[in-house]
Motif scaffolding. Structure first.
Motif, PDB file in Angstrom:
ATOM      1  N   GLY A 143      15.469 -13.050  -0.065  1.00  0.00           N
ATOM      2  CA  GLY A 143      14.767 -13.539   1.116  1.00  0.00           C
ATOM      3  C   GLY A 143      14.635 -12.543   2.239  1.00  0.00           C
ATOM      4  N   SER A 144      15.232 -11.374   2.092  1.00  0.00           N
ATOM      5  CA  SER A 144      15.199 -10.370   3.156  1.00  0.00           C
ATOM      6  C   SER A 144      13.920  -9.548   3.107  1.00  0.00           C
ATOM      7  CB  SER A 144      16.392  -9.426   3.016  1.00  0.00           C
ATOM      8  OG  SER A 144      16.249  -8.614   1.851  1.00  0.00           O
ATOM      9  N   GLY A 145      13.662  -8.811   4.189  1.00  0.00           N
ATOM     10  CA  GLY A 145      12.518  -7.929   4.219  1.00  0.00           C
ATOM     11  C   GLY A 145      12.621  -6.832   3.178  1.00  0.00           C
ATOM     12  N   ALA A 146      13.850  -6.331   2.968  1.00  0.00           N
ATOM     13  CA  ALA A 146      14.047  -5.270   1.981  1.00  0.00           C
ATOM     14  C   ALA A 146      13.723  -5.754   0.572  1.00  0.00           C
ATOM     15  CB  ALA A 146      15.480  -4.754   2.048  1.00  0.00           C
ATOM     16  N   VAL A 147      14.159  -6.960   0.241  1.00  0.00           N
ATOM     17  CA  VAL A 147      13.895  -7.489  -1.101  1.00  0.00           C
ATOM     18  C   VAL A 147      12.428  -7.875  -1.253  1.00  0.00           C
ATOM     19  CG1 VAL A 147      14.405  -9.396  -2.673  1.00  0.00           C
ATOM     20  CG2 VAL A 147      16.265  -8.178  -1.547  1.00  0.00           C
ATOM     21  N   LEU A 148      11.829  -8.425  -0.212  1.00  0.00           N
ATOM     22  CA  LEU A 148      10.392  -8.696  -0.258  1.00  0.00           C
ATOM     23  C   LEU A 148       9.621  -7.414  -0.554  1.00  0.00           C
ATOM     24  CD1 LEU A 148       9.651 -11.125   2.726  1.00  0.00           C
ATOM     25  CD2 LEU A 148       9.110 -11.523   0.324  1.00  0.00           C
ATOM     26  N   GLY A 149      10.006  -6.341   0.165  1.00  0.00           N
ATOM     27  CA  GLY A 149       9.335  -5.065  -0.041  1.00  0.00           C
ATOM     28  C   GLY A 149       9.571  -4.513  -1.433  1.00  0.00           C
ATOM     29  N   LYS A 150      10.805  -4.651  -1.923  1.00  0.00           N
ATOM     30  CA  LYS A 150      11.140  -4.166  -3.263  1.00  0.00           C
ATOM     31  C   LYS A 150      10.322  -4.883  -4.328  1.00  0.00           C
ATOM     32  CE  LYS A 150      15.024  -5.506  -5.205  1.00  0.00           C
ATOM     33  NZ  LYS A 150      16.462  -5.621  -5.570  1.00  0.00           N
ATOM     34  N   LEU A 151      10.253  -6.205  -4.240  1.00  0.00           N
ATOM     35  CA  LEU A 151       9.484  -6.974  -5.221  1.00  0.00           C
ATOM     36  C   LEU A 151       7.996  -6.667  -5.134  1.00  0.00           C
ATOM     37  CD1 LEU A 151      11.248 -10.464  -4.928  1.00  0.00           C
ATOM     38  CD2 LEU A 151      11.477  -8.800  -6.784  1.00  0.00           C
ATOM     39  N   PHE A 152       7.521  -6.507  -3.904  1.00  0.00           N
ATOM     40  CA  PHE A 152       6.101  -6.226  -3.700  1.00  0.00           C
ATOM     41  C   PHE A 152       5.725  -4.856  -4.270  1.00  0.00           C
ATOM     42  CE2 PHE A 152       2.621  -4.459  -1.179  1.00  0.00           C
ATOM     43  CZ  PHE A 152       1.642  -5.415  -1.383  1.00  0.00           C
ATOM     44  N   ILE A 153       6.517  -3.839  -3.966  1.00  0.00           N
ATOM     45  CA  ILE A 153       6.236  -2.494  -4.469  1.00  0.00           C
ATOM     46  C   ILE A 153       6.261  -2.480  -5.998  1.00  0.00           C
ATOM     47  CG2 ILE A 153       7.161  -0.149  -4.670  1.00  0.00           C
ATOM     48  CD1 ILE A 153       5.840  -0.479  -2.077  1.00  0.00           C
ATOM     49  N   GLY A 154       7.284  -3.129  -6.568  1.00  0.00           N
ATOM     50  CA  GLY A 154       7.376  -3.183  -8.026  1.00  0.00           C
ATOM     51  C   GLY A 154       6.168  -3.854  -8.647  1.00  0.00           C
ATOM     52  N   ALA A 155       5.739  -4.962  -8.046  1.00  0.00           N
ATOM     53  CA  ALA A 155       4.581  -5.681  -8.560  1.00  0.00           C
ATOM     54  C   ALA A 155       3.307  -4.850  -8.417  1.00  0.00           C
ATOM     55  CB  ALA A 155       4.433  -7.016  -7.828  1.00  0.00           C
ATOM     56  N   CYS A 156       3.204  -4.136  -7.287  1.00  0.00           N
ATOM     57  CA  CYS A 156       2.040  -3.276  -7.063  1.00  0.00           C
ATOM     58  C   CYS A 156       1.950  -2.191  -8.132  1.00  0.00           C
ATOM     59  CB  CYS A 156       2.128  -2.608  -5.693  1.00  0.00           C
ATOM     60  SG  CYS A 156       1.240  -3.451  -4.378  1.00  0.00           S
ATOM     61  N   LEU A 157       3.028  -1.439  -8.295  1.00  0.00           N
ATOM     62  CA  LEU A 157       3.005  -0.281  -9.186  1.00  0.00           C
ATOM     63  C   LEU A 157       2.933  -0.674 -10.658  1.00  0.00           C
ATOM     64  CD1 LEU A 157       5.511   2.128  -7.387  1.00  0.00           C
ATOM     65  CD2 LEU A 157       3.023   1.945  -7.152  1.00  0.00           C
ATOM     66  N   LYS A 158       3.284  -1.912 -10.982  1.00  0.00           N
ATOM     67  CA  LYS A 158       3.172  -2.399 -12.369  1.00  0.00           C
ATOM     68  C   LYS A 158       1.933  -3.272 -12.563  1.00  0.00           C
ATOM     69  CE  LYS A 158       8.032  -2.101 -13.743  1.00  0.00           C
ATOM     70  NZ  LYS A 158       7.807  -1.308 -14.977  1.00  0.00           N
ATOM     71  N   GLN A 174      -1.027   5.265   3.196  1.00  0.00           N
ATOM     72  CA  GLN A 174      -1.184   6.654   2.776  1.00  0.00           C
ATOM     73  C   GLN A 174      -0.013   7.107   1.910  1.00  0.00           C
ATOM     74  OE1 GLN A 174      -4.065   8.988   3.733  1.00  0.00           O
ATOM     75  NE2 GLN A 174      -4.659   6.830   3.539  1.00  0.00           N
ATOM     76  N   LEU A 175       0.250   6.318   0.876  1.00  0.00           N
ATOM     77  CA  LEU A 175       1.373   6.590  -0.016  1.00  0.00           C
ATOM     78  C   LEU A 175       0.886   6.795  -1.449  1.00  0.00           C
ATOM     79  CD1 LEU A 175       3.965   3.919   1.185  1.00  0.00           C
ATOM     80  CD2 LEU A 175       4.241   6.399   1.349  1.00  0.00           C
ATOM     81  N   THR A 176       1.639   7.587  -2.194  1.00  0.00           N
ATOM     82  CA  THR A 176       1.418   7.731  -3.625  1.00  0.00           C
ATOM     83  C   THR A 176       2.639   7.184  -4.348  1.00  0.00           C
ATOM     84  OG1 THR A 176       2.467   9.920  -3.746  1.00  0.00           O
ATOM     85  CG2 THR A 176       0.100   9.858  -3.235  1.00  0.00           C
ATOM     86  N   ARG A 177       2.514   6.960  -5.632  1.00  0.00           N
ATOM     87  CA  ARG A 177       3.640   6.493  -6.440  1.00  0.00           C
ATOM     88  C   ARG A 177       4.817   7.456  -6.312  1.00  0.00           C
ATOM     89  NH1 ARG A 177       5.555   7.769 -11.368  1.00  0.00           N
ATOM     90  NH2 ARG A 177       6.627   6.149 -12.586  1.00  0.00           N
ATOM     91  N   ALA A 178       4.549   8.745  -6.366  1.00  0.00           N
ATOM     92  CA  ALA A 178       5.612   9.757  -6.281  1.00  0.00           C
ATOM     93  C   ALA A 178       6.330   9.700  -4.937  1.00  0.00           C
ATOM     94  CB  ALA A 178       5.021  11.147  -6.506  1.00  0.00           C
TER      95      ALA A 178
END
Length: 284
Positions: A143-158, A174-178
Motif C-alpha cells: 500500500g505504500s508509494g514505494a510498492v505502488l511504484g515497484k509494481l507499476f514499473i514492473g508492469a510497465c517494463l513487462k 525521460q527514463l530508459t529501462r537501463a
C-alpha cells in the motif's frame, strides 16, 4: 506554549500552540536519528527553530518522527531539543505513535500510515498494543508509494499495462529501462525513487490496468496487515500522502473486504494538536 512536531527524513512540520490555539507554524529540514547525530540535530534546531521562540521557553515539546523506534535512539533527539530550546519537558515518539494519537485521539482503533512506506497498529486509546511489522518495501510495505511504484514499473517494463501507458511514462520522466535498473539496484534510496511515480499512477487511475494494480496493493495491505488485528470490531484510520490522494480506491477496497474506514488525512498534525490540547474528538 507547547510545540508539536511531525517529523520525517525529508522535512519536519512544527506547530506552536498557546492556550489551545495555534499561533505559528514552521517547516525545517528532516530529522531522522538514523541519519543525523545529536550534535547535528542540535545545530539544526538552533539555526532553524530557536529564533522563532523570541526568547520564550516552551512548557513542553512533543516530537513524533520517522526512525524514533526505541529509547536510546530517541534520546539523541530528546537531548538535542533540550540543549537547543531549553525545554525540560521533551517527549519523543515514533511516527506510528503520531498516527495513532492524531487519528484516534483517546478512542481505540486501528491506525495506518500510507506514504513512501507503510505501517499500522492497533491502539487501545492509550497505548499501541499490537503492530504487524511493515518489513520495508522489498518484503512488505504493502500500500505504500514505494510498492505502488515497484509494481507499476514492473508492469510497465513487462508490458502488462494498457497499450501506450509505458511509452507515455518513459517519455514523461525521460527514463530508459537501463536507467531505471541503475536507480533501483545501484543507487541510494530506491524506495524514494519508486515512490516518486505515485503522481503519474494517480493521473491514470481511470485506466483499468492501473486501477487493478492499485487495487491489488491496497488489498495486500488490508489482508497482510489490518486483518491481523481485531478489524471487525474496529474503525480503521489512515494518514499519509498515498492514503489521502488514493482515498477513493482505498475506501472501495476496504468496503469490498467489509472493513469500516474512519479518518483519512494527509498529516496527523491537526489530530495531534487536539490530543495535546485536550480537545480530542471521537472518530466519525
Amino acid at each position: 506554549m507547547i510545540i508539536i512536531a511531525d517529523g520525517g527524513s525529508t522535512k519536519v512540520d512544527w506547530r506552536f500552540i498557546e492556550e489551545g490555539i495555534e499561533v505559528g507554524c514552521h517547516q525545517t529540514e528532516g530529522i531522522n536519528p538514523y541519519f543525523r547525530n545529536r550534535k547535528e540535530i542540535t545545530l539544526l534546531l538552533k539555526e532553524q527553530i530557536y529564533d522563532l521562540l523570541k526568547g520564550r521557553t516552551p512548557e513542553g515539546i512533543y516530537f513524533y518522527g520517522a526512525g524514533c523506534t526505541h529509547t536510546e535512539i530517541n534520546d539523541s533527539i530528546r537531548f538535542a531539543l533540550y540543549d537547543s530550546l531549553n525545554c525540560d519537558q521533551v517527549e519523543v515518539y515514533s511516527d506510528l505513535w503520531g498516527a495513532a494519537r492524531g487519528l484516534c485521539g483517546t478512542t481505540p482503533g486501528i491506525a495506518c500510515i500510507l506514504g513512501t512506506g507503510s505501517n499500522s497498529c492497533y491502539y487501545n486509546g492509550k497505548e499501541i498494543v499490537s503492530n504487524v511489522s511493515p518489513l520495508g518495501y522489498i518484503l512488505g510495505d504493502e500500500g505504500s508509494g514505494a510498492v505502488l511504484g515497484k509494481l507499476f514499473i514492473g508492469a510497465c517494463l513487462k508490458n502488462q499495462l494498457t497499450s501506450g501507458i509505458k511509452e507515455e511514462f518513459l517519455d514523461s520522466y525521460q527514463l530508459t529501462r537501463a536507467q531505471i535498473l541503475e536507480k533501483v539496484y545501484k543507487q541510494p534510496n530506491p524506495n524514494r525513487f519508486l515512490a516518486g511515480f505515485s503522481p503519474f499512477i494517480l493521473e491514470h487511475l481511470t485506466d483499468p490496468s492501473v486501477r487493478e494494480l492499485v487495487h491489488k496493493t491496497f488489498t495486500g495491505f488490508f489482508t497482510r496487515n489490518v486483518m491481523q488485528y481485531d478489524y471487525q470490531d474496529s474503525i480503521v484510520h489512515f494518514t499519509g500522502s498515498v492514503a489521502y490522494h488514493y482515498r477513493e480506491v482505498l475506501k472501495e477496497v476496504a468496503a469490498s473486504l467489509q472493513i469500516q474506514t474512519g479518518h483519512i488525512t494527509q498529516s496527523p498534525m491537526e489530530g495531534l494538536i487536539r490530543y495535546h490540547t485536550g480537545k480530542c474528538i471521537k472518530p466519525e
